[in-house]
Scaffold this active site. Structure first.
Site, PDB file in Angstrom:
ATOM      1  N   SER A 138     -31.189 -54.355-111.981  1.00 54.41           N
ATOM      2  CA  SER A 138     -31.257 -55.759-111.550  1.00 54.41           C
ATOM      3  C   SER A 138     -30.053 -56.079-110.680  1.00 54.41           C
ATOM      4  CB  SER A 138     -31.253 -56.682-112.769  1.00 54.41           C
ATOM      5  OG  SER A 138     -31.142 -58.026-112.375  1.00 54.41           O
ATOM      6  N   TYR A 148     -26.875 -59.048-120.430  1.00 55.89           N
ATOM      7  CA  TYR A 148     -27.921 -58.555-119.515  1.00 55.89           C
ATOM      8  C   TYR A 148     -27.277 -57.923-118.281  1.00 55.89           C
ATOM      9  CZ  TYR A 148     -32.101 -58.321-116.627  1.00 55.89           C
ATOM     10  OH  TYR A 148     -33.129 -57.856-115.835  1.00 55.89           O
TER      11      TYR A 148
END
Ligand SMILES: NC(=O)c1ccc[n+]([C@@H]2O[C@H](COP(=O)([O-])OP(=O)(O)OC[C@H]3O[C@@H](n4cnc5c(N)ncnc54)[C@H](OP(=O)(O)O)[C@@H]3O)[C@@H](O)[C@H]2O)c1
Length: 255
Positions: A138, A148
């Site tokens: 990501s 994350y």
């Protein structure tokens, strides 16, 4: 005929990979937890394309389930030519929360399973002298939005290390670093999206097509779209203090 194994191939980016690979004539092995959705996706794909689809119901937070998928990747009778390590989810829990289980779960699915599956695929593909591994990371990995970001920074860095290890073996290794894509991701993680401007959203099918082009061009990092390439160039060159400040603003806008 070649075969691709896609984890999280029943929804969002993984489903877009499954459709794009089916369209290119690859047989598929789809991995996810929900057996009904796996069966539904397999029917959709075999109805639309002249390919074979195998489904494996597995929870990639479970080490034994992950090892079962790894042994499928190591099969010499039914070889896998492309691995898309895609299964994952957002983590919207504070790093200082009393219960760190959501972070540990993210590490199990998006780090441990990625490592085990890519290792199995890398060994097997290297012995055949060909293959491709795509790890879905990501753009969050270039900034600092909690665990994350930390997990995805690991995925990108790990992918670069694996690409070095498999350099000149015929095995292509690529980290796909998407920006925001409308999938079930935000709803599942209870992440508010109302303040995200329209121009920041990417189309899953276009994203996957760009990534597969990057794989063919032997790119190790794939950041689809000019706008995210420009943003990530800035994120990589700005002082880290500025990156942390921007990340803090972004985190507060997601509530
Ligand atoms: N959407 C975005 O904005 C965005 C941006 C950057 C990166 N990403 C990354 O893209 C990847 C795919 O996300 P998405 O947006 O497509 O999300 P999604 O629509 O929620 O799809 C997630 C997929 O992963 C599977 N999955 C989730 N947990 C699993 C587990 N424990 N074991 C096995 N399979 C599991 C789900 O199936 P089951 O629930 O049936 O298991 C589903 O097929 C993730 O790695 C995510 O971090 C997404």
């Amino acid at each position: 005929m070649t075969t691709a194994l896609v984890t999280g191939g029943t929804s969002g980016i993984g489903a877009a990979f499954a459709r794009a690979l089916a369209e290119r004539g690859h047989d598929l092995v789809l991995v996810a937890r929900d057996p009904d959705r796996l069966a539904q996706m397999a029917t959709e794909l075999t109805d639309s394309y002249d390919i074979e689809v195998e489904v494996v119901s597995a929870d990639l937070s479970d080490r034994d389930d992950t090892l079962r998928v790894a042994s499928r990747l190591e099969s010499t009778e039914q070889p896998i030519d492309i691995l898309v390590n895609n299964a994952g989810f957002g983590v919207h829990t504070k790093l200082t929360a009393d219960d760190t289980a959501p972070h540990e779960y993210a590490i199990d699915v998006m780090i441990r399973a990625v490592l085990i599956l890519a290792a199995a695929a890398g060994r097997t593909m290297r012995s055949r002298g060909r293959g491709a591994i795509v790890n879905v990371s990501s753009t969050a990995g270039f900034i600092t939005m909690g665990s994350y970001s930390a997990v995805k920074a690991w995925v990108t860095s790990y992918t670069e290390g694996l690409a070095n290890e498999l350099c000149n073996t015929g095995v292509q290794v690529t980290a796909l670093c998407p920006g925001w894509v409308r999938t079930e991701f935000h709803q599942r993680a209870e992440i508010g999206t109302s303040k995200i401007p329209d121009w920041m959203w990417l189309d899953a099918d276009r994203l996957v097509a760009d990534c597969l082009d990057d794989v063919e061009r032997h790119r190790v990092i794939s950041i689809p779209s000019k706008r995210y390439q420009a943003l990530m160039l800035a994120a990589r060159h700005l002082p880290r203090r500025a990156v942390r400040f921007a990340s803090r603003k972004l985190s507060s806008s997601r509530h």
